[in-house]
Write a protein that holds these residues in place. Structure first.
Motif, PDB file in Angstrom:
ATOM      1  N   ALA A  34       0.819  -1.213   0.000  1.00 38.12           N
ATOM      2  CA  ALA A  34       0.000   0.000   0.000  1.00 38.12           C
ATOM      3  C   ALA A  34       0.852   1.263   0.000  1.00 38.12           C
ATOM      4  O   ALA A  34       0.451   2.305  -0.539  1.00 38.12           O
ATOM      5  CB  ALA A  34      -0.934  -0.015   1.202  1.00 38.12           C
ATOM      6  N   GLU A  35       2.025   1.201   0.603  1.00 38.11           N
ATOM      7  CA  GLU A  35       2.899   2.376   0.678  1.00 38.11           C
ATOM      8  C   GLU A  35       3.727   2.582  -0.574  1.00 38.11           C
ATOM      9  O   GLU A  35       4.291   3.663  -0.776  1.00 38.11           O
ATOM     10  CB  GLU A  35       3.832   2.239   1.889  1.00 38.11           C
ATOM     11  N   CYS A  36       3.807   1.556  -1.426  1.00 41.71           N
ATOM     12  CA  CYS A  36       4.588   1.678  -2.654  1.00 41.71           C
ATOM     13  C   CYS A  36       3.830   2.520  -3.686  1.00 41.71           C
ATOM     14  O   CYS A  36       2.606   2.404  -3.830  1.00 41.71           O
ATOM     15  CB  CYS A  36       4.881   0.306  -3.237  1.00 41.71           C
ATOM     16  N   GLU A  37       4.568   3.346  -4.403  1.00 38.62           N
ATOM     17  CA  GLU A  37       3.971   4.205  -5.425  1.00 38.62           C
ATOM     18  C   GLU A  37       4.489   3.864  -6.820  1.00 38.62           C
ATOM     19  O   GLU A  37       4.234   4.594  -7.770  1.00 38.62           O
ATOM     20  CB  GLU A  37       4.263   5.671  -5.105  1.00 38.62           C
ATOM     21  N   THR A  38       5.220   2.767  -6.949  1.00 35.66           N
ATOM     22  CA  THR A  38       5.786   2.380  -8.229  1.00 35.66           C
ATOM     23  C   THR A  38       4.790   1.574  -9.049  1.00 35.66           C
ATOM     24  O   THR A  38       3.821   1.008  -8.520  1.00 35.66           O
ATOM     25  CB  THR A  38       7.058   1.554  -8.018  1.00 35.66           C
ATOM     26  N   ASP A  82       3.148 -15.809  -1.768  1.00 38.11           N
ATOM     27  CA  ASP A  82       3.755 -15.869  -3.093  1.00 38.11           C
ATOM     28  C   ASP A  82       2.977 -16.767  -4.046  1.00 38.11           C
ATOM     29  O   ASP A  82       3.324 -16.855  -5.234  1.00 38.11           O
ATOM     30  CB  ASP A  82       5.208 -16.336  -3.008  1.00 38.11           C
ATOM     31  N   PHE A  83       1.942 -17.409  -3.556  1.00 41.80           N
ATOM     32  CA  PHE A  83       1.032 -18.160  -4.422  1.00 41.80           C
ATOM     33  C   PHE A  83      -0.284 -17.396  -4.611  1.00 41.80           C
ATOM     34  O   PHE A  83      -0.751 -17.221  -5.736  1.00 41.80           O
ATOM     35  CB  PHE A  83       0.745 -19.545  -3.835  1.00 41.80           C
ATOM     36  N   ILE A  84      -0.863 -16.939  -3.516  1.00 50.63           N
ATOM     37  CA  ILE A  84      -2.170 -16.287  -3.572  1.00 50.63           C
ATOM     38  C   ILE A  84      -2.100 -14.999  -4.393  1.00 50.63           C
ATOM     39  O   ILE A  84      -2.962 -14.747  -5.250  1.00 50.63           O
ATOM     40  CB  ILE A  84      -2.681 -15.993  -2.157  1.00 50.63           C
ATOM     41  N   LEU A  85      -1.093 -14.164  -4.133  1.00 56.09           N
ATOM     42  CA  LEU A  85      -1.010 -12.865  -4.804  1.00 56.09           C
ATOM     43  C   LEU A  85      -0.926 -12.995  -6.327  1.00 56.09           C
ATOM     44  O   LEU A  85      -1.736 -12.390  -7.050  1.00 56.09           O
ATOM     45  CB  LEU A  85       0.171 -12.070  -4.253  1.00 56.09           C
ATOM     46  N   PRO A  86       0.016 -13.770  -6.879  1.00 55.02           N
ATOM     47  CA  PRO A  86       0.043 -13.876  -8.349  1.00 55.02           C
ATOM     48  C   PRO A  86      -1.162 -14.599  -8.939  1.00 55.02           C
ATOM     49  O   PRO A  86      -1.633 -14.237 -10.021  1.00 55.02           O
ATOM     50  CB  PRO A  86       1.340 -14.646  -8.625  1.00 55.02           C
ATOM     51  N   MET A  87      -1.697 -15.594  -8.222  1.00 45.90           N
ATOM     52  CA  MET A  87      -2.836 -16.317  -8.773  1.00 45.90           C
ATOM     53  C   MET A  87      -4.108 -15.477  -8.770  1.00 45.90           C
ATOM     54  O   MET A  87      -4.983 -15.657  -9.629  1.00 45.90           O
ATOM     55  CB  MET A  87      -3.059 -17.624  -7.992  1.00 45.90           C
ATOM     56  N   GLU A  88      -4.235 -14.552  -7.819  1.00 48.24           N
ATOM     57  CA  GLU A  88      -5.370 -13.630  -7.846  1.00 48.24           C
ATOM     58  C   GLU A  88      -5.293 -12.737  -9.087  1.00 48.24           C
ATOM     59  O   GLU A  88      -6.316 -12.404  -9.691  1.00 48.24           O
ATOM     60  CB  GLU A  88      -5.384 -12.772  -6.582  1.00 48.24           C
ATOM     61  N   ILE A  89      -4.089 -12.361  -9.472  1.00 38.44           N
ATOM     62  CA  ILE A  89      -3.921 -11.541 -10.680  1.00 38.44           C
ATOM     63  C   ILE A  89      -4.238 -12.359 -11.922  1.00 38.44           C
ATOM     64  O   ILE A  89      -4.905 -11.879 -12.855  1.00 38.44           O
ATOM     65  CB  ILE A  89      -2.483 -10.977 -10.738  1.00 38.44           C
ATOM     66  N   ALA A 124       4.202 -18.532  -7.723  1.00 39.16           N
ATOM     67  CA  ALA A 124       5.562 -18.055  -7.970  1.00 39.16           C
ATOM     68  C   ALA A 124       6.442 -18.464  -6.802  1.00 39.16           C
ATOM     69  O   ALA A 124       5.948 -18.720  -5.702  1.00 39.16           O
ATOM     70  CB  ALA A 124       5.573 -16.532  -8.137  1.00 39.16           C
ATOM     71  N   HIS A 125       7.738 -18.521  -7.063  1.00 38.43           N
ATOM     72  CA  HIS A 125       8.655 -18.788  -5.957  1.00 38.43           C
ATOM     73  C   HIS A 125       8.978 -17.468  -5.271  1.00 38.43           C
ATOM     74  O   HIS A 125       9.301 -16.469  -5.933  1.00 38.43           O
ATOM     75  CB  HIS A 125       9.934 -19.459  -6.447  1.00 38.43           C
ATOM     76  N   GLY A 126       8.916 -17.477  -3.943  1.00 37.58           N
ATOM     77  CA  GLY A 126       9.113 -16.249  -3.196  1.00 37.58           C
ATOM     78  C   GLY A 126      10.488 -15.642  -3.333  1.00 37.58           C
ATOM     79  O   GLY A 126      10.691 -14.471  -2.979  1.00 37.58           O
ATOM     80  N   ALA A 127      11.468 -16.402  -3.867  1.00 40.10           N
ATOM     81  CA  ALA A 127      12.816 -15.858  -4.026  1.00 40.10           C
ATOM     82  C   ALA A 127      12.842 -14.698  -5.003  1.00 40.10           C
ATOM     83  O   ALA A 127      13.644 -13.773  -4.855  1.00 40.10           O
ATOM     84  CB  ALA A 127      13.771 -16.955  -4.476  1.00 40.10           C
ATOM     85  N   LEU A 128      11.964 -14.714  -6.006  1.00 37.13           N
ATOM     86  CA  LEU A 128      11.913 -13.610  -6.969  1.00 37.13           C
ATOM     87  C   LEU A 128      10.668 -13.716  -7.844  1.00 37.13           C
ATOM     88  O   LEU A 128      10.512 -14.693  -8.579  1.00 37.13           O
ATOM     89  CB  LEU A 128      13.162 -13.611  -7.862  1.00 37.13           C
ATOM     90  N   TYR A 129       9.806 -12.726  -7.747  1.00 30.92           N
ATOM     91  CA  TYR A 129       8.708 -12.578  -8.693  1.00 30.92           C
ATOM     92  C   TYR A 129       8.266 -11.118  -8.697  1.00 30.92           C
ATOM     93  O   TYR A 129       8.574 -10.357  -7.771  1.00 30.92           O
ATOM     94  CB  TYR A 129       7.542 -13.517  -8.379  1.00 30.92           C
ATOM     95  N   ALA A 130       7.585 -10.730  -9.749  1.00 35.45           N
ATOM     96  CA  ALA A 130       7.167  -9.338  -9.905  1.00 35.45           C
ATOM     97  C   ALA A 130       5.707  -9.298 -10.332  1.00 35.45           C
ATOM     98  O   ALA A 130       5.236 -10.177 -11.069  1.00 35.45           O
ATOM     99  CB  ALA A 130       8.050  -8.631 -10.932  1.00 35.45           C
ATOM    100  N   VAL A 131       4.991  -8.279  -9.877  1.00 34.93           N
ATOM    101  CA  VAL A 131       3.594  -8.089 -10.244  1.00 34.93           C
ATOM    102  C   VAL A 131       3.371  -6.617 -10.585  1.00 34.93           C
ATOM    103  O   VAL A 131       4.115  -5.743 -10.142  1.00 34.93           O
ATOM    104  CB  VAL A 131       2.636  -8.520  -9.109  1.00 34.93           C
ATOM    105  N   ARG A 132       2.334  -6.365 -11.383  1.00 31.80           N
ATOM    106  CA  ARG A 132       1.954  -4.987 -11.668  1.00 31.80           C
ATOM    107  C   ARG A 132       1.113  -4.464 -10.505  1.00 31.80           C
ATOM    108  O   ARG A 132       0.130  -5.091 -10.103  1.00 31.80           O
ATOM    109  CB  ARG A 132       1.170  -4.904 -12.986  1.00 31.80           C
ATOM    110  N   HIS A 133       1.528  -3.321  -9.973  1.00 30.34           N
ATOM    111  CA  HIS A 133       0.911  -2.786  -8.752  1.00 30.34           C
ATOM    112  C   HIS A 133      -0.589  -2.598  -8.921  1.00 30.34           C
ATOM    113  O   HIS A 133      -1.378  -2.894  -8.011  1.00 30.34           O
ATOM    114  CB  HIS A 133       1.577  -1.461  -8.381  1.00 30.34           C
ATOM    115  N   ALA A 134      -1.017  -2.107 -10.074  1.00 37.84           N
ATOM    116  CA  ALA A 134      -2.432  -1.811 -10.279  1.00 37.84           C
ATOM    117  C   ALA A 134      -3.304  -3.052 -10.221  1.00 37.84           C
ATOM    118  O   ALA A 134      -4.506  -2.961  -9.934  1.00 37.84           O
ATOM    119  CB  ALA A 134      -2.611  -1.105 -11.625  1.00 37.84           C
ATOM    120  N   PHE A 135      -2.718  -4.238 -10.470  1.00 39.29           N
ATOM    121  CA  PHE A 135      -3.496  -5.476 -10.479  1.00 39.29           C
ATOM    122  C   PHE A 135      -3.487  -6.195  -9.133  1.00 39.29           C
ATOM    123  O   PHE A 135      -4.230  -7.157  -8.939  1.00 39.29           O
ATOM    124  CB  PHE A 135      -2.959  -6.435 -11.550  1.00 39.29           C
TER     125      PHE A 135
END
Length: 266
Positions: free
Chosen positions: A6-10, A107-114, A84-95
């Protein structure tokens, strides 16, 4: 995690383990994938550095992750990597979305929700997160228990991904994750069926007797694995089974000799 996101603006969020070493071009490759405005998730590859220099446990863990990498490639070919493996993954903030506070495997729930929103996901085996040391055995077992609990949680919370409209993603999720949760029940049911048929008067009873014996042998070996782990830990300590045998035998011989001494008075 919710607070930090929530605090990230990127525009992009890149999540990584503090202990992981990233390949030099990792972030550039991540950024290249996100040139597609509909790309939601980019997953990297997890590898162990020089596993042969460690013990057999490390070599086994490296082989396991090589196998998981092959599975991830297959999942991506079907539609999207499953988690995704928690060692490295990236997501688009808006999604990204807020996760429930009791989420176990974020690291599973967040990418799969997208992915559930219909956004794109890619698995890039050239984006590498390198782990310099394998997980300690005791820590790794606790991590596996946590992941197992997370598998049940995500199977319930992401059950909407099982809809046929998700195509290959639904198949990969059902076969790779949901069946993993149901496997203990299925295995025990198969054993019960084999025992029942083995004791019947059926023509195929001998076949099921062999099947039941093989299942009991396999389950017995699996059940003995914690004891083998305990014995292995003893051998790495000062009082190990192998190191204690000689002192124990020496003490026994001394006790026998002392018992056979005759008292002498002056």
């Amino acid at each position: 995690l919710n607070q930090v996101i929530a605090e990230c603006e990127t525009e992009l969020l890149i999540l990584s383990d503090a202990s992981a070493l990233l390949s030099p071009d990792a972030l550039m490759r991540v950024a290249a994938h996100f040139r597609d405005p509909e790309m939601g998730v980019v997953c990297g590859t997890y590898r162990l550095a020089d596993a042969q220099a460690h013990d057999d446990t490390a070599s086994g863990e490296a082989a396991y992750w090589d196998y998981q990498t092959a599975i991830k490639r297959g999942e991506a070919a079907l539609g999207a990597p499953i988690g995704a493996h928690g060692a490295l993954y990236a997501v688009r903030h808006a999604f990204s979305r807020q996760l429930p506070l009791d989420t176990i495997n974020d690291d599973f729930i967040l990418p799969m929700e997208i992915i559930g929103q219909g956004k794109g996901a890619v698995y890039d085996s050239e984006i590498v997160a390198l782990e310099t040391a394998p997980s300690p055995e005791a820590t790794d077992f606790a991590r596996r228990v946590r992941i197992g609990a997370g598998n049940l949680q995500q199977a319930l919370r992401l059950r909407h991904l099982l809809k046929p409209s998700f195509g290959g993603v639904a198949f990969a999720f059902a076969s790779g994750k949901v069946l993993r949760v149901l496997m203990p029940v299925l295995m025990l049911s198969a054993l019960a069926g084999s025992l029942a048929l083995a004791l019947s008067d059926s023509f195929f009873a001998p076949v099921f007797q062999v099947a039941a014996a093989a299942q009991l042998l396999g389950y017995g070996l699996a059940a003995s694995e914690p004891m083998l782990r305990y014995m292995h830990r003893l051998q790495s300590r000062d009082l190990s089974l192998t190191a204690a045998m000689i002192p124990l035998g020496s003490c026994t011989m001394k006790l026998i000799a002392t018992a056979e001494m005759m008292p002498v008075t002056w």
